[in-house]
Design a protein around this motif. Structure first.
Motif, PDB file in Angstrom:
ATOM      1  N   TYR A 334       0.847  -1.131  -0.079  1.00 55.31           N
ATOM      2  CA  TYR A 334       0.089  -0.068   0.040  1.00 55.31           C
ATOM      3  C   TYR A 334       0.903   1.301   0.022  1.00 55.31           C
ATOM      4  N   TYR A 335       1.842   1.228   0.947  1.00 57.31           N
ATOM      5  CA  TYR A 335       2.686   2.357   0.754  1.00 57.31           C
ATOM      6  C   TYR A 335       3.564   2.541  -0.233  1.00 57.31           C
ATOM      7  N   GLN A 336       4.031   1.273  -1.069  1.00 55.33           N
ATOM      8  CA  GLN A 336       4.795   1.518  -1.963  1.00 55.33           C
ATOM      9  C   GLN A 336       3.953   2.307  -3.225  1.00 55.33           C
ATOM     10  N   ALA A 337       2.655   1.803  -3.291  1.00 54.43           N
ATOM     11  CA  ALA A 337       1.940   2.479  -4.231  1.00 54.43           C
ATOM     12  C   ALA A 337       1.859   4.041  -3.953  1.00 54.43           C
ATOM     13  N   LEU A 338       1.738   4.462  -2.684  1.00 57.46           N
ATOM     14  CA  LEU A 338       1.461   5.939  -2.418  1.00 57.46           C
ATOM     15  C   LEU A 338       2.739   6.496  -2.997  1.00 57.46           C
ATOM     16  N   THR A 339       4.079   5.918  -2.781  1.00 60.71           N
ATOM     17  CA  THR A 339       5.290   6.388  -3.036  1.00 60.71           C
ATOM     18  C   THR A 339       5.155   6.796  -4.536  1.00 60.71           C
ATOM     19  N   LEU A 340       4.919   5.552  -5.111  1.00 61.52           N
ATOM     20  CA  LEU A 340       4.871   5.549  -6.611  1.00 61.52           C
ATOM     21  C   LEU A 340       4.060   6.703  -7.318  1.00 61.52           C
ATOM     22  N   GLN A 341       2.986   6.814  -6.578  1.00 65.05           N
ATOM     23  CA  GLN A 341       2.000   7.821  -7.109  1.00 65.05           C
ATOM     24  C   GLN A 341       2.700   9.197  -7.143  1.00 65.05           C
ATOM     25  N   HIS A 351      -0.540  -1.264 -10.014  1.00 64.96           N
ATOM     26  CA  HIS A 351       0.011  -2.715  -9.676  1.00 64.96           C
ATOM     27  C   HIS A 351       0.153  -3.072  -8.372  1.00 64.96           C
ATOM     28  N   SER A 352       0.670  -2.123  -7.623  1.00 64.13           N
ATOM     29  CA  SER A 352       1.055  -2.447  -6.086  1.00 64.13           C
ATOM     30  C   SER A 352      -0.208  -2.482  -5.469  1.00 64.13           C
ATOM     31  N   LEU A 353      -1.161  -1.721  -5.809  1.00 64.56           N
ATOM     32  CA  LEU A 353      -2.677  -1.687  -4.905  1.00 64.56           C
ATOM     33  C   LEU A 353      -3.235  -2.949  -5.391  1.00 64.56           C
ATOM     34  N   ASP A 354      -3.063  -3.388  -6.381  1.00 60.18           N
ATOM     35  CA  ASP A 354      -3.862  -4.518  -7.067  1.00 60.18           C
ATOM     36  C   ASP A 354      -3.072  -5.813  -6.061  1.00 60.18           C
ATOM     37  N   LEU A 355      -1.783  -5.711  -6.125  1.00 58.37           N
ATOM     38  CA  LEU A 355      -0.932  -6.789  -5.172  1.00 58.37           C
ATOM     39  C   LEU A 355      -1.651  -6.455  -3.768  1.00 58.37           C
ATOM     40  N   ALA A 356      -1.732  -5.419  -3.207  1.00 52.80           N
ATOM     41  CA  ALA A 356      -2.118  -5.588  -1.821  1.00 52.80           C
ATOM     42  C   ALA A 356      -3.697  -6.039  -1.641  1.00 52.80           C
ATOM     43  N   LEU A 357      -4.445  -5.552  -2.440  1.00 53.29           N
ATOM     44  CA  LEU A 357      -5.849  -6.067  -2.436  1.00 53.29           C
ATOM     45  C   LEU A 357      -5.924  -7.655  -2.902  1.00 53.29           C
ATOM     46  N   ASN A 360      -5.423  -8.878   0.903  1.00 53.93           N
ATOM     47  CA  ASN A 360      -6.383  -8.399   1.760  1.00 53.93           C
ATOM     48  C   ASN A 360      -7.735  -7.704   0.914  1.00 53.93           C
ATOM     49  N   PRO A 361      -8.670  -8.471   0.453  1.00 51.31           N
ATOM     50  CA  PRO A 361      -9.552  -7.758  -0.406  1.00 51.31           C
ATOM     51  C   PRO A 361     -10.816  -6.924   0.257  1.00 51.31           C
ATOM     52  N   GLN A 362     -10.584  -7.138   1.694  1.00 50.06           N
ATOM     53  CA  GLN A 362     -11.545  -6.130   2.404  1.00 50.06           C
ATOM     54  C   GLN A 362     -10.980  -4.859   3.048  1.00 50.06           C
ATOM     55  N   ALA A 363      -9.692  -4.606   2.475  1.00 48.19           N
ATOM     56  CA  ALA A 363      -8.884  -3.404   3.103  1.00 48.19           C
ATOM     57  C   ALA A 363      -9.776  -2.067   2.214  1.00 48.19           C
ATOM     58  N   TYR A 364     -10.443  -1.419   2.841  1.00 48.33           N
ATOM     59  CA  TYR A 364     -11.478  -0.409   2.145  1.00 48.33           C
ATOM     60  C   TYR A 364     -10.525   0.832   2.058  1.00 48.33           C
ATOM     61  N   VAL A 366      -7.404   0.739   1.154  1.00 50.47           N
ATOM     62  CA  VAL A 366      -6.764   0.332  -0.116  1.00 50.47           C
ATOM     63  C   VAL A 366      -7.511   0.650  -1.353  1.00 50.47           C
ATOM     64  N   LEU A 367      -8.748   0.333  -1.250  1.00 48.08           N
ATOM     65  CA  LEU A 367      -9.700   0.491  -2.357  1.00 48.08           C
ATOM     66  C   LEU A 367     -10.074   1.937  -2.667  1.00 48.08           C
ATOM     67  N   TYR A 368     -10.037   2.752  -1.389  1.00 46.52           N
ATOM     68  CA  TYR A 368     -10.230   4.268  -1.811  1.00 46.52           C
ATOM     69  C   TYR A 368      -8.945   4.604  -2.430  1.00 46.52           C
ATOM     70  N   ALA A 369      -7.670   4.048  -2.174  1.00 46.81           N
ATOM     71  CA  ALA A 369      -6.557   4.631  -2.794  1.00 46.81           C
ATOM     72  C   ALA A 369      -6.553   4.449  -4.080  1.00 46.81           C
ATOM     73  N   LYS A 370      -7.075   3.219  -4.413  1.00 44.74           N
ATOM     74  CA  LYS A 370      -7.045   2.699  -6.138  1.00 44.74           C
ATOM     75  C   LYS A 370      -8.045   3.610  -6.701  1.00 44.74           C
ATOM     76  N   ALA A 371      -9.206   3.901  -6.027  1.00 46.43           N
ATOM     77  CA  ALA A 371     -10.061   4.783  -6.716  1.00 46.43           C
ATOM     78  C   ALA A 371      -9.699   6.043  -7.017  1.00 46.43           C
ATOM     79  N   THR A 372      -8.935   6.615  -6.046  1.00 48.92           N
ATOM     80  CA  THR A 372      -8.493   8.072  -6.322  1.00 48.92           C
ATOM     81  C   THR A 372      -7.304   8.084  -7.370  1.00 48.92           C
ATOM     82  N   LEU A 373      -6.548   6.995  -7.376  1.00 50.10           N
ATOM     83  CA  LEU A 373      -5.472   6.886  -8.359  1.00 50.10           C
ATOM     84  C   LEU A 373      -6.006   6.726  -9.740  1.00 50.10           C
ATOM     85  N   LEU A 374      -7.119   5.893 -10.034  1.00 45.21           N
ATOM     86  CA  LEU A 374      -7.821   5.638 -11.251  1.00 45.21           C
ATOM     87  C   LEU A 374      -8.309   7.056 -11.661  1.00 45.21           C
TER      88      LEU A 374
END
Length: 603
Positions: A334-341, A351-357, A360-364, A366-374
């Motif tokens: 998750y933190y790798q993804a934020l840094t890469l962003q 890709h890092s956020l997808d690996l994190a999910l 743990n698919p229930q990590a909301y 991380v889902l929020y971070a993915k949504a804002t990145l998209l």
């Protein structure tokens, strides 16, 4: 030889052989009865004692309630148990009988006798931590001087007892930690006790607690330096506190207490980071890592440290090392993804956020971070279902999440979103390019669905004010008042246009309209005061400034203009006091304010 024993021998000498044997046999039987009967009395009444003293095994609300008198329905049971135990203790004064006797005295409300008996138990067996605990709690609660063989162990028992309390509210647990601290004034108990005092906004008591630890411990003790670090924190000296925490950690490490050392190295690193002393922060974190190389927290802290410095490659190194050490955790990804962003590497971040999910698919979050990145990648149609799932998984989600989802649905293209143009306008404002900023705000407002255009039009009108194109600003404000009559901002801004042109009556009219729509807000009253001040109607101006201050006494500008008005009314000393208050409230007051104060203070 005693007189009684000599008499017995003479009497036995006068008996026949048979009578002597009968006497000896009866004596043996009586002795056996005594040996058997009195323990039997004890065991027979343990059940009665347990019934009568059940409350002593449950933490009372306060230490002073430990030996509170019983209700009438339980009093008789305790008295019966007390009678048998006292009788047994006279013949078999061992630690078990005496411990029960002390508890019986305690439950009958006779705490002084209970203390006496418990001291007797500790003289037989100083390792009875349960007895030391009762002795310490009851004695200290009643203001007695208590000396137990192993105070640290008794203090730990108090802390464990507190954890069983039905409530952990600070006011309820405070007296228990006070008892524990009096037994053993060391850093771990002090940390909890001082924390309770600080929760109650009593920093002075917290300071006294830590000062007692400093006084009670030598300079070679880690507790000594821990306490000095906490005192430095109370003085808001983070660098000094960080040094002291590091010294305490080294002493704990030398004593073989690696867990305590690890905890204090982390605190030292956190404080060095807050003080922006990056290298020392990194060193403290590495010291902690040396003690616990499998601790994910340290890898994350080192990653955060370098991310704050925008040393992104080093941050990624530590996050990846944390992932390698703790492969089952999704957090490093998750933190790798934020840094890469932040580095602009959006596809890698995704890709890092997808690996994190995947972990743990229930990590909301991380889902929020993915949504804002998209959304940042202008893929809002993909972002909406991801954010929807995050909202579903997080029942107490922030209200902004739903607002964001609705906005993305309303504006599926990033460049057609008014917010995009609002941000571009703000960027131009910072460069003082007012006309360019106004054009961006105008374009964004044209794209917006009402009422999303309201903030953009307010900013556009402000740009025209900066350019002193009053008519264009007035046209926008009047249009906003017609379209959004319930919102006070446009009324205030329109009044300000007229005030800056010296049209104070017209300005007051619009400020009053804003006040009518927001009577609980201080700013319209403040502007009404400015309009009256400009018109030299000082009494009215003072009235409005005072009303604004009553609603918000922390605003320095309200006090400043109150001071100016008081000076205009000839009330010089009151004006000086108000100006001093304004200076005390403003972190960076205009340079003219201190100069004005010096001028007013001259005779």
């Amino acid at each position: 030889m005693s007189w009684e024993r000599a008499t017995l021998y003479r009497q036995m000498g006068s008996l026949s052989r048979l009578e002597r044997w009968i006497t000896i046999a009866l004596s043996v039987l009586l002795f056996g009865f005594a040996v058997v009967r009195f323990p039997a009395l004890v065991h027979q009444n343990i059940g009665a004692l347990s019934l009568a003293s059940v409350d002593i095994d449950r933490p009372p609300v306060r230490p002073s309630d430990m030996c509170a008198p019983l209700p009438k329905r339980e009093h008789d049971k305790v008295q019966r148990a007390l009678h048998h135990l006292a009788l047994a203790a006279r013949h078999l004064p061992n630690e078990t009988v005496l411990t029960l006797l002390g508890r019986a005295y305690c439950r009958s409300g006779q705490w002084e006798r209970a203390l006496t008996v418990w001291r007797q138990v500790l003289s037989i067996n100083p390792w009875r931590d349960d007895v030391a605990f009762f002795l310490a709690v009851v004695g200290l609660a009643h203001g007695q001087s208590v000396d137990v063989p192993y105070p640290e162990r008794a203090a730990r028992m108090v802390v464990h007892w507190v954890r069983d309390l039905p409530t952990q509210q600070p006011d309820k647990v405070l007296p228990w930690y006070q008892v524990a601290f009096r037994l053993w004034p060391r850093a771990k108990i002090a940390a909890t006790l001082a924390g309770i005092y600080q929760q109650r906004k009593n920093a002075e008591h917290a300071r006294q607690v830590w000062q007692q630890v400093v006084t009670a411990t030598p300079g070679t003790s880690p507790d000594h330096w821990w306490a000095k670090a906490e005192l430095a924190l109370l003085d808001k000296d983070k660098e000094l506190a960080a040094r002291y925490f590091a010294e305490a950690a080294r002493l704990y490490e030398r004593a073989g207490k690696s867990t305590d050392a690890y905890f204090l190295y982390l605190r030292s690193g956190d404080l060095w980071q807050q003080a922006r002393v990056w290298e020392k922060s990194a060193q403290s974190y590495r010291d902690a890592l040396r003690l616990k190389p499998q601790s994910l927290d340290v890898y994350l802290k080192l990653g955060h440290l370098y991310q704050h410095q925008k040393a992104y490659e080093q941050a990624l190194h530590w996050y990846r090392e944390g992932e390698r050490r703790v492969p089952y955790s999704y957090t490093p990804l998750y933190y790798q993804a934020l840094t890469l962003q932040e580095m602009g590497r959006y596809e890698d971040a995704l890709h890092s956020l997808d690996l994190a999910l995947a972990k743990n698919p229930q990590a909301y979050w991380v889902l929020y971070a993915k949504a804002t990145l998209l959304a940042q990648m202008d893929r809002r149609s993909e972002a909406v279902p991801v954010l929807e799932k995050a909202i579903e998984l997080h029942p107490s989600h922030p209200a902004r999440w739903k607002e964001l989802k609705a906005r993305w649905e309303r504006y599926p293209n990033k460049r057609l979103d008014p917010d995009y143009w609002f941000e571009r306008g703000r960027f131009q404002e910072k460069k003082r390019l007012w006309r360019t900023a106004a054009s961006f705000y105008h374009y964004g407002a044209r794209l917006a669905f009402p009422p999303d255009d309201y903030p953009l039009l307010l900013r556009e009108a402000l740009m025209w004010r900066y350019l002193r194109q009053w008519d264009r600003a007035i046209t926008i404000y009047e249009d906003l008042i017609i379209r959004y009559p319930g919102r006070p901002d446009a009324y205030l801004e329109l009044g300000e246009v007229y005030r800056r042109q010296g049209k104070y009556d017209e300005a007051f009219r619009w400020f009053y309209e804003a006040h009518e729509r927001a009577p609980d807000k201080p700013h319209p009253l403040y502007y009404m005061g400015l309009a009256r001040l400009g018109a030299k109607q000082y009494e009215d101006a003072l009235k409005y400034f005072e009303q604004a201050i009553a609603l918000n006494p922390q605003n320095a500008w309200y006090w400043y203009y109150k001071a100016v008005t008081l000076k205009a009314l000839g009330r010089k000393q009151e004006a000086i006091s108000a100006l001093k208050r304004a200076l005390s409230l403003h972190a960076h007051p205009p340079s003219s304010w201190p100069q004005t104060l010096r001028e007013w203070q001259q005779p």
